[in-house]
Design a protein around this motif. Structure first.
Motif, short mmCIF file in Angstrom:
data_model
loop_
_atom_site.label_atom_id
_atom_site.label_comp_id
_atom_site.label_asym_id
_atom_site.label_seq_id
_atom_site.Cartn_x
_atom_site.Cartn_y
_atom_site.Cartn_z
N GLN A 135 0.84 -1.19 0.00
CA GLN A 135 0.00 0.00 0.00
C GLN A 135 0.88 1.24 0.00
OE1 GLN A 135 -2.41 -0.56 3.46
NE2 GLN A 135 -3.35 -2.41 2.66
N TYR A 136 0.39 2.31 -0.62
CA TYR A 136 1.13 3.56 -0.68
C TYR A 136 1.18 4.20 0.70
CZ TYR A 136 2.77 8.06 -2.33
OH TYR A 136 3.51 9.19 -2.53
N ASN A 137 2.36 4.65 1.10
CA ASN A 137 2.55 5.32 2.38
C ASN A 137 2.78 6.81 2.08
OD1 ASN A 137 3.50 6.46 4.75
ND2 ASN A 137 4.67 4.65 5.35
N HIS A 138 1.77 7.63 2.33
CA HIS A 138 1.87 9.06 2.00
C HIS A 138 2.93 9.77 2.83
CE1 HIS A 138 -1.66 9.27 -0.65
NE2 HIS A 138 -2.10 8.27 0.08
N LEU A 139 3.22 9.28 4.04
CA LEU A 139 4.21 9.92 4.90
C LEU A 139 5.64 9.52 4.55
CD1 LEU A 139 2.34 9.66 8.32
CD2 LEU A 139 2.44 11.61 6.74
#
Length: 164
Positions: A135-139
């Protein structure tokens, strides 16, 4: 191509291409994007998104250290250029070109450590679905970038294409 019409592509170590079953009829087309019975993925689906690329535009270079990208083109025609930056890979330092098209839909898996750039070759916007292995980790995104025209990768982008 082979005598039976299959495209012969060289790929970086660990990269794969899987033809997607498409079923046309007089009303349109149904295209299967994933079926676990194909047994060709080494990671389950965790996340999915789509992105677009404007006509005659290039996007890249990008690379991930923690995950693989799994592209499927829905509309348009695109060339994905791969550069293997993994010093421990048998294909280290090599460049590969893969053509993705709505005329022959395929899933392309790009492993971690492989730089990739995407070039829209068509006069229409390309739409690509990605099923990355995490999953994409925005942080803390697992994304590293280089400009499209860089001396660090031995590939020259066509001058007529725009983008980054």
């Amino acid at each position: 191509a082979t005598p039976d019409g299959c495209t012969v592509n060289r790929l970086p170590e660990g990269a794969t291409v899987h033809d997607l079953p498409c079923h046309p009829d007089d009303r349109g087309v149904v295209c299967e994007l994933f079926d676990p019975r194909w047994e060709w993925l080494d990671h389950p689906f965790e996340f999915c998104y789509f992105w677009t690329l404007k006509p005659r535009t290039v996007k890249g270079w990008a690379m991930h250290l923690e995950h693989s990208d799994r592209y499927c083109i829905v509309t348009g025609e695109m060339k994905t250029v791969l550069y293997d930056g993994r010093s421990d890979a048998a294909t280290f330092g090599q460049v590969f070109e893969i053509f993705l098209s709505e005329r022959r839909r395929r899933m392309l898996t790009i492993p971690p450590g492989v730089w990739h750039a995407d070039l829209n070759l068509s006069e229409t916007e390309a739409l690509i679905v990605n099923f990355p292995t995490i999953q994409y980790n925005h942080l803390k995104p697992d994304k590293y970038r280089l400009p499209a025209r860089t001396e660090l990768i031995p590939y020259r982008m066509p001058a007529e294409l725009t983008g980054y």
